[in-house]
Structure formats: structure tokens, C-alpha cells
Design an enzyme around this catalytic site. Structure first.
Site, PDB file in Angstrom:
ATOM      1  N   SER A 194       0.866  -1.179   0.000  1.00 21.23           N
ATOM      2  CA  SER A 194       0.000   0.000   0.000  1.00 21.23           C
ATOM      3  C   SER A 194       0.898   1.222   0.000  1.00 21.23           C
ATOM      4  O   SER A 194       2.081   1.135   0.363  1.00 21.23           O
ATOM      5  CB  SER A 194      -0.882   0.007   1.254  1.00 21.23           C
ATOM      6  OG  SER A 194      -1.506   1.266   1.461  1.00 21.23           O
TER       7      SER A 194
ATOM      8  N   TYR B 235      -2.594  -1.151  10.386  1.00 19.74           N
ATOM      9  CA  TYR B 235      -2.499  -1.265   8.936  1.00 19.74           C
ATOM     10  C   TYR B 235      -1.171  -0.702   8.432  1.00 19.74           C
ATOM     11  O   TYR B 235      -0.482  -1.328   7.617  1.00 19.74           O
ATOM     12  CB  TYR B 235      -3.670  -0.524   8.290  1.00 19.74           C
ATOM     13  CG  TYR B 235      -3.811  -0.739   6.805  1.00 19.74           C
ATOM     14  CD1 TYR B 235      -4.488  -1.856   6.316  1.00 19.74           C
ATOM     15  CD2 TYR B 235      -3.299   0.171   5.892  1.00 19.74           C
ATOM     16  CE1 TYR B 235      -4.637  -2.053   4.950  1.00 19.74           C
ATOM     17  CE2 TYR B 235      -3.442  -0.021   4.528  1.00 19.74           C
ATOM     18  CZ  TYR B 235      -4.115  -1.136   4.057  1.00 19.74           C
ATOM     19  OH  TYR B 235      -4.258  -1.322   2.705  1.00 19.74           O
TER      20      TYR B 235
END
Length: 222
Positions: A142, A155
């Protein structure tokens, strides 16, 4: 070039993973889908993709937070396809909360699915790839593997870990015909992101519409 190869794509019953699985199948790659969801809908997806592309398409409901199920997933793919050439680690989970309020169970779950699952799939897949001296490992990280944003401690930590794991594996296999790379997508409106828009809007005190407008610039919603 890809025709006849075989792939495992984790978290591939929706979103980015489903897109990757579709693209690989259309290129002639046998595909092992993985993920949770409505069983009938998943079977429709599997059968439709197989019928349309002519490749072998299977599905495993292996839980990516459980190492023993991850190993079984890889072993099943090798058994059914005869070899595993491509591994795409895409399974992911998100939760939005300030650090002081972040539930411990959510932290452990996100680290397990977003980071540790990558380690366990690679660990299981590498011996076969090394024996055949060929493999492609692609970790879907990401933009949060490179930069942080608030309220996503687990995350962000997991995705930074994915980038580090990718670099380590790439170095270990550098003298072979196996590669390991990470892709770091920016804002992509998938079910994972849609599920957190409301939470992010609440945390930041703005409307969902306003959040979606600024999210690509400031990193919300990734």
C-alpha cells in the site's frame, strides 16, 4: 509467456485480488482463488471465470490468519496444478481508531492477515519454486507501506512490514530465477475502502462525500 503457469491469489473474491485473478486467468494462468464471502456468489465467479477463459480455476476458503490453513492452501494449489509459479499476497483487513483506543484483538488480527500471512505463504511456496528455479512473488502492500496516516496504526505497521519482508525475500532469491516485488497502490475504491469511509468521516468530522474528495491527496481511506 504466462500460459500454463499457475497462481495463488489471496483475498481474491473481491476488489484488487479479483481483478488480478481475472487478468491472470485471461492470460492463460490457472488460478487458485481465496477469500470469504457468499458461497454461491464465489462459485458463480469461479465457474464463470473458468468457463470464459478455459483455465482451471479453484477456490480455497483458507483463513489467512491461520498458518496451518495457509500451508494447506499452497499445498493444495501445488497438488491440483502440479506446480505453483505465481504467488500474489493480497489479503487485507482494515480498522480505523486512535492508538489509545485501538482494540488489541484488532491489532493482532490485522498484523496476522496483512503481514504474517505473506510470510507464511512465501515460506510454503518457496521450496517448490526453488526446486524448479522459477517463481514470481508479488506482495500487494500500500502507499501506507511507504508513508503513514493517522488512526491506522496496525495497517500502517503491517504494510511497512510487507515492504521490508519483500526486500528481504528479494535478496535471498536474487541469484535464482525467482523474483519478489511489492506493489504499493494508492486510493482504490474497493469493498475494503468503502467499509471504512463512514468511520474515517466520523473520525475527521466531515461528510463522506468530502472525505472521498480529499482522500487521494491526504491518504485517508487507503
Amino acid at each position: 509467456m504466462l500460459k500454463g503457469k499457475s497462481a495463488v491469489i489471496t483475498g481474491s473474491t473481491s476488489g484488487i485480488g479479483a481483478g488480478v485473478a481475472t487478468a491472470l486467468a485471461e492470460a492463460g494462468v490457472n488460478v487458485m482463488l481465496n477469500g470469504f464471502g457468499n458461497a454461491a456468489q464465489i462459485e458463480d465467479m469461479r465457474a464463470s471465470l473458468a468457463g470464459r477463459t478455459g483455465v482451471k480455476v479453484l477456490h480455497s476458503g483458507a483463513d489467512m490468519s491461520k498458518p496451518e490453513e495457509i500451508e494447506a492452501l499452497v499445498m493444495e494449489a501445488e497438488r491440483e496444478f502440479g506446480h505453483l509459479d505465481i504467488l500474489v499476497n493480497n489479503a487485507g483487513l482494515q480498522f480505523v481508531s486512535p492508538v489509545q483506543d485501538f482494540p488489541s484483538a484488532k491489532w493482532e488480527q490485522i498484523l496476522a492477515i496483512n503481514l504474517s500471512s505473506n510470510f507464511y505463504t512465501i515460506k510454503a511456496a518457496l521450496p517448490g519454486m526453488q526446486a524448479r528455479n522459477f517463481g514470481r512473488i508479488i506482495n500487494i502492500a500500500s502507499a501506507h507501506g511507504l508513508v503513514a496516516s493517522p488512526f491506522k496504526s496496525a495497517y500502517v505497521a503491517a504494510k511497512h512490514g510487507v515492504v521490508g519482508l519483500t526486500k528481504t525475500v528479494a535478496l535471498e532469491v536474487a541469484e535464482t530465477a525467482i523474483t519478489c516485488n511489492a506493489i504499493c497502490p494508492g486510493y482504490v475504491k474497493t469493498p475494503l475502502v468503502e467499509g471504512q469511509i463512514k468511520d474515517q468521516a466520523k473520525v475527521h468530522g466531515m461528510s463522506e462525500e468530502a472525505l472521498v474528495q480529499i482522500a487521494p491527496r491526504v491518504g485517508y481511506g487507503l
